[in-house]
Design an enzyme around this catalytic site. Structure first.
Site, PDB file in Angstrom:
ATOM      1  N   ARG A  79       0.808  -1.067  -0.167  1.00 57.50           N
ATOM      2  CA  ARG A  79      -0.168   0.036  -0.126  1.00 57.50           C
ATOM      3  C   ARG A  79       0.820   1.236  -0.017  1.00 57.50           C
ATOM      4  O   ARG A  79       1.814   1.477   0.748  1.00 57.50           O
ATOM      5  CB  ARG A  79      -1.022  -0.011   1.186  1.00 57.50           C
ATOM      6  CG  ARG A  79      -1.821   1.290   1.341  1.00 57.50           C
ATOM      7  CD  ARG A  79      -2.798   1.275   0.576  1.00 57.50           C
ATOM      8  NE  ARG A  79      -3.536   2.623   0.797  1.00 57.50           N
ATOM      9  CZ  ARG A  79      -4.668   2.604   1.594  1.00 57.50           C
ATOM     10  NH1 ARG A  79      -5.441   1.644   2.164  1.00 57.50           N
ATOM     11  NH2 ARG A  79      -5.451   4.011   1.637  1.00 57.50           N
ATOM     12  N   ARG A  89      -5.134   0.896  -5.211  1.00 58.26           N
ATOM     13  CA  ARG A  89      -4.712   0.418  -4.102  1.00 58.26           C
ATOM     14  C   ARG A  89      -4.440  -0.987  -4.395  1.00 58.26           C
ATOM     15  O   ARG A  89      -5.480  -1.813  -4.786  1.00 58.26           O
ATOM     16  CB  ARG A  89      -5.676   0.726  -3.194  1.00 58.26           C
ATOM     17  CG  ARG A  89      -5.900   2.148  -2.966  1.00 58.26           C
ATOM     18  CD  ARG A  89      -6.767   2.277  -1.622  1.00 58.26           C
ATOM     19  NE  ARG A  89      -6.718   3.941  -1.568  1.00 58.26           N
ATOM     20  CZ  ARG A  89      -7.548   4.512  -0.501  1.00 58.26           C
ATOM     21  NH1 ARG A  89      -8.372   3.788   0.221  1.00 58.26           N
ATOM     22  NH2 ARG A  89      -7.679   5.793  -0.604  1.00 58.26           N
ATOM     23  N   ASP A  92      -6.968  -2.189   0.684  1.00 65.63           N
ATOM     24  CA  ASP A  92      -7.505  -1.101   1.656  1.00 65.63           C
ATOM     25  C   ASP A  92      -8.482  -1.951   2.603  1.00 65.63           C
ATOM     26  O   ASP A  92      -9.286  -2.725   2.425  1.00 65.63           O
ATOM     27  CB  ASP A  92      -8.448  -0.299   0.837  1.00 65.63           C
ATOM     28  CG  ASP A  92      -9.189   1.162   1.576  1.00 65.63           C
ATOM     29  OD1 ASP A  92      -8.387   1.448   2.385  1.00 65.63           O
ATOM     30  OD2 ASP A  92     -10.048   1.621   1.172  1.00 65.63           O
ATOM     31  N   ASP A  94     -10.701  -1.365   6.211  1.00 62.72           N
ATOM     32  CA  ASP A  94     -11.385  -0.431   7.237  1.00 62.72           C
ATOM     33  C   ASP A  94     -12.190  -1.161   8.152  1.00 62.72           C
ATOM     34  O   ASP A  94     -12.755  -2.009   7.903  1.00 62.72           O
ATOM     35  CB  ASP A  94     -12.002   0.621   6.444  1.00 62.72           C
ATOM     36  CG  ASP A  94     -11.328   1.550   5.481  1.00 62.72           C
ATOM     37  OD1 ASP A  94     -10.429   2.245   5.994  1.00 62.72           O
ATOM     38  OD2 ASP A  94     -11.613   1.610   4.424  1.00 62.72           O
TER      39      ASP A  94
END
Length: 166
Positions: A79, A89, A92, A94
């Site tokens: 990343r 990317r 990712d 989250d």
């Protein structure tokens, strides 16, 4: 232990990076609830399609510790943090939900994540946690997905990932 729901996405060799992420998540946290993977157009920029999925896991890490661990995993998968926010990317990750916590913190920590308004975050979580209630609105993921204007976001299932894998 806290029940956590994560959103995972990639548009650079997604099969490679998402598989590696799932392997590392299993090694650290044990059994995972894994949604189907969905291919969607990139949002906010003109780039390759993203593949997104959701993971449910139990953790003893605090939200900040978990966020730091996830950032380190993103870094291990190449990343780049010197790129614009809306860009390609490798990975990712989250935290979308951490039990029923509502908080913000360092490292772009925001729980629950605003990105839940996007089909590529909401649908995978609704797949693995349909009865989970949003800590602010009280609405379940199934209710939120049932009301989503699906025609606005074409999504196709990626067959290389077996859904609900343990």
């Amino acid at each position: 232990m806290a029940r956590v729901y994560l959103s995972l996405g990639s548009n650079v060799e997604p099969r490679r990076h998402l598989t590696a992420a799932l392997d590392e998540l299993r090694a650290r946290f044990g059994a995972l609830a894994v949604s189907p993977a969905y291919r969607t157009k990139s949002v906010g920029f003109d780039g390759a399609d993203f593949v997104n999925l959701a993971v449910g896991l139990d953790t003893d890490l605090s939200p900040t510790e978990l966020n730091d661990w996830l950032h380190a995993l993103e870094d291990r998968q190449g990343r780049r943090r010197d790129m614009p926010r809306f860009s390609d990317r490798t990975l990712d990750l989250d935290i979308v939900f951490y039990d029923r916590l509502v908080t913000e913190g360092p490292g772009h920590l925001q729980i629950p994540r605003d990105e839940l308004k996007h089909a590529f975050v909401l649908r995978p979580i609704a797949d693995i946690a349909p009865q989970f209630a949003h800590p602010v609105t009280g609405r379940t993921m199934a209710e939120l997905w049932a009301e989503f204007p699906v025609e606005t976001t074409p999504m196709t299932v990626e067959s290389w990932l077996e859904p609900f894998a343990g």
